[in-house]
Design a protein around this motif. Structure first.
Motif, PDB file in Angstrom:
ATOM      1  N   GLY A  47      38.039  38.276  55.203  1.00  0.00           N
ATOM      2  CA  GLY A  47      38.639  37.724  54.455  1.00  0.00           C
ATOM      3  C   GLY A  47      38.301  36.668  53.330  1.00  0.00           C
ATOM      4  N   SER A  48      39.862  36.523  52.348  1.00  0.00           N
ATOM      5  CA  SER A  48      39.822  35.574  51.873  1.00  0.00           C
ATOM      6  C   SER A  48      40.139  33.973  51.907  1.00  0.00           C
ATOM      7  N   ALA A  49      39.599  33.101  51.898  1.00  0.00           N
ATOM      8  CA  ALA A  49      39.804  31.482  52.820  1.00  0.00           C
ATOM      9  C   ALA A  49      40.622  30.988  50.851  1.00  0.00           C
ATOM     10  N   VAL A  50      41.229  30.083  51.387  1.00  0.00           N
ATOM     11  CA  VAL A  50      41.858  28.652  50.420  1.00  0.00           C
ATOM     12  C   VAL A  50      42.478  28.047  50.449  1.00  0.00           C
ATOM     13  N   ALA A  51      42.814  26.575  49.832  1.00  0.00           N
ATOM     14  CA  ALA A  51      42.982  25.845  51.239  1.00  0.00           C
ATOM     15  C   ALA A  51      43.952  24.928  50.012  1.00  0.00           C
ATOM     16  N   VAL A  52      44.669  24.797  50.138  1.00  0.00           N
ATOM     17  CA  VAL A  52      45.996  23.642  49.156  1.00  0.00           C
ATOM     18  C   VAL A  52      45.946  22.370  49.533  1.00  0.00           C
ATOM     19  N   ASP A  53      46.353  21.446  49.228  1.00  0.00           N
ATOM     20  CA  ASP A  53      46.232  20.587  50.024  1.00  0.00           C
ATOM     21  C   ASP A  53      45.590  19.769  51.306  1.00  0.00           C
TER      22      ASP A  53
ATOM     23  N   THR B 129      44.837  35.708  46.292  1.00  0.00           N
ATOM     24  CA  THR B 129      43.737  34.091  46.161  1.00  0.00           C
ATOM     25  C   THR B 129      43.574  33.741  44.652  1.00  0.00           C
ATOM     26  N   ARG B 130      43.277  34.050  44.088  1.00  0.00           N
ATOM     27  CA  ARG B 130      43.503  33.714  42.587  1.00  0.00           C
ATOM     28  C   ARG B 130      44.057  33.410  42.621  1.00  0.00           C
ATOM     29  N   LEU B 131      44.885  34.253  42.456  1.00  0.00           N
ATOM     30  CA  LEU B 131      46.554  33.911  41.931  1.00  0.00           C
ATOM     31  C   LEU B 131      47.619  32.469  42.609  1.00  0.00           C
ATOM     32  N   TRP B 132      46.326  32.188  43.967  1.00  0.00           N
ATOM     33  CA  TRP B 132      47.290  30.581  44.402  1.00  0.00           C
ATOM     34  C   TRP B 132      46.736  29.393  43.612  1.00  0.00           C
TER      35      TRP B 132
ATOM     36  N   ASP C 156      35.734  33.701  49.505  1.00  0.00           N
ATOM     37  CA  ASP C 156      36.269  34.589  48.980  1.00  0.00           C
ATOM     38  C   ASP C 156      35.894  36.297  49.953  1.00  0.00           C
ATOM     39  N   ASP C 157      35.019  35.726  51.289  1.00  0.00           N
ATOM     40  CA  ASP C 157      34.693  36.927  51.912  1.00  0.00           C
ATOM     41  C   ASP C 157      34.699  36.792  53.233  1.00  0.00           C
ATOM     42  N   LYS C 158      33.898  35.595  53.716  1.00  0.00           N
ATOM     43  CA  LYS C 158      33.510  35.918  55.561  1.00  0.00           C
ATOM     44  C   LYS C 158      33.549  34.188  55.455  1.00  0.00           C
ATOM     45  N   PRO C 159      35.121  33.132  55.885  1.00  0.00           N
ATOM     46  CA  PRO C 159      34.694  31.728  55.830  1.00  0.00           C
ATOM     47  C   PRO C 159      34.297  32.489  57.816  1.00  0.00           C
ATOM     48  N   PHE C 160      33.997  30.777  58.128  1.00  0.00           N
ATOM     49  CA  PHE C 160      33.460  30.770  59.715  1.00  0.00           C
ATOM     50  C   PHE C 160      34.583  30.013  60.179  1.00  0.00           C
ATOM     51  N   LEU C 161      35.156  30.491  61.389  1.00  0.00           N
ATOM     52  CA  LEU C 161      36.655  29.622  61.694  1.00  0.00           C
ATOM     53  C   LEU C 161      35.809  29.151  63.283  1.00  0.00           C
ATOM     54  N   TYR C 162      36.125  27.847  63.091  1.00  0.00           N
ATOM     55  CA  TYR C 162      35.550  26.968  64.233  1.00  0.00           C
ATOM     56  C   TYR C 162      36.816  26.659  65.595  1.00  0.00           C
TER      57      TYR C 162
ATOM     58  N   GLY D  55      31.037  37.060  49.407  1.00  0.00           N
ATOM     59  CA  GLY D  55      31.555  38.239  48.361  1.00  0.00           C
ATOM     60  C   GLY D  55      30.553  38.395  46.495  1.00  0.00           C
ATOM     61  N   LYS D  56      31.249  39.354  46.012  1.00  0.00           N
ATOM     62  CA  LYS D  56      30.760  39.692  44.544  1.00  0.00           C
ATOM     63  C   LYS D  56      30.838  38.980  43.759  1.00  0.00           C
ATOM     64  N   HIS D  57      32.126  37.398  43.621  1.00  0.00           N
ATOM     65  CA  HIS D  57      32.638  36.912  42.950  1.00  0.00           C
ATOM     66  C   HIS D  57      31.951  35.734  43.054  1.00  0.00           C
ATOM     67  N   GLY D  58      31.294  35.751  44.694  1.00  0.00           N
ATOM     68  CA  GLY D  58      30.078  33.980  44.742  1.00  0.00           C
ATOM     69  C   GLY D  58      31.410  32.798  44.729  1.00  0.00           C
ATOM     70  N   LEU D  59      32.235  33.325  45.490  1.00  0.00           N
ATOM     71  CA  LEU D  59      33.703  31.904  44.964  1.00  0.00           C
ATOM     72  C   LEU D  59      33.058  31.062  46.563  1.00  0.00           C
ATOM     73  N   HIS D  60      33.500  29.926  46.592  1.00  0.00           N
ATOM     74  CA  HIS D  60      32.825  29.210  48.021  1.00  0.00           C
ATOM     75  C   HIS D  60      33.022  27.671  47.447  1.00  0.00           C
TER      76      HIS D  60
END
Length: 245
Positions: free
Chosen positions: A95-101, A119-122, A135-141, A156-161
């Motif tokens: 999935g694609s993961a973003v954080a706000v505040d 998530t780019r729109l965010w 942007d591809d596979k976050p880890f969830l604990y 992923g292909k965009h290399g966003l992390h």
């Protein structure tokens, strides 16, 4: 060849890699802390990862691709790390993961739905308040205190992390639609997608534990279903609902 240490989801791995470029790929996660586990990549791992990617492409109806050896090594390290972390209640989710505040939001969907676009729109709308976690596979604990979402170099292909850890506020299953609308859903509706989008352990005897951990995730985190457009307003509709939990 390169030997280095990386810290992923709170765990330190000592990596013995075949290619020097792998260390640079993981540069944002390098550490000098004492290792919790060792990962060594051999040529057989590259063959295995190509076969796994071939099977994934077949299942998704995509064209088979021949990947470079450095790419396959990075994929092998990700898999080995995820295998070890699973025993520590950590899931790797597509999935694609973003954080706000400082709070995390995870968007998952079938391939080609537009997770990265959303998530780019965010990031465009919230500016410096937004951080791209992965942007591809976050880890969830999953712990007794909730769920923490971690960035990782495999993005992923965009290399966003970003090398961050944030509390997970919600998970949303995205669908394309003519308008922006979001609704809360229950675990039973979200579970099939979460099981499909989470990476299971290779060991068959862990299948039940995998299902239990994904079910626990679905029972713990607010879940949403959203139809969205590519308009920036989509991010506001999602955030206004999900941020309230």
């Amino acid at each position: 060849m390169a030997n280095f240490r990386i810290k992923i989801a709170g765990t330190v791995f000592e990596v013995h890699s075949l290619f020097d470029s792998t260390k640079d790929y993981c540069r944002d996660y390098l550490t000098e802390e004492n290792p919790d586990h060792h990962i060594e990549v051999v040529r057989e791992d590259l063959v295995f990862e190509q076969a796994m990617l071939d099977e994934e492409a077949r299942e998704e109806g995509l064209k088979r691709r021949k990947f470079t050896d450095p790419f396959l090594e990075r994929t092998a390290i990700q898999r080995k790390a995820a295998e070890f972390l699973f025993d520590r209640n950590v899931l790797l989710v597509h999935g694609s993961a973003v954080a706000v505040d400082g709070e995390g939001y995870l968007f998952t969907a079938k391939c080609g739905t537009g997770k990265s676009t959303h998530t780019r729109l965010w990031r465009e709308v919230f500016g410096s308040r937004a951080v791209m976690v992965n942007d591809d596979k976050p880890f969830l604990y999953l712990s007794e205190f909730g769920v923490t979402m971690y960035g990782a170099p495999w993005s992923g292909k965009h290399g966003l992390h970003t090398n961050v850890a944030v509390p997970l506020k919600g998970i949303c299953i995205l669908h394309r639609g003519p308008e922006n609308r979001i609704e809360r859903i229950g675990p039973e509706e979200a579970l099939p997608m979460l099981l499909h989008q989470s990476q299971p352990p290779l060991e068959a005897e862990k299948a039940e534990a995998f299902a239990q951990l994904v079910t626990h995730l679905a029972d713990t985190i607010p879940l949403w279903r959203m139809e969205c457009t590519k308009d920036p307003q989509a991010s506001l509709v999602a955030w206004e609902a999900m941020s309230q939990g």
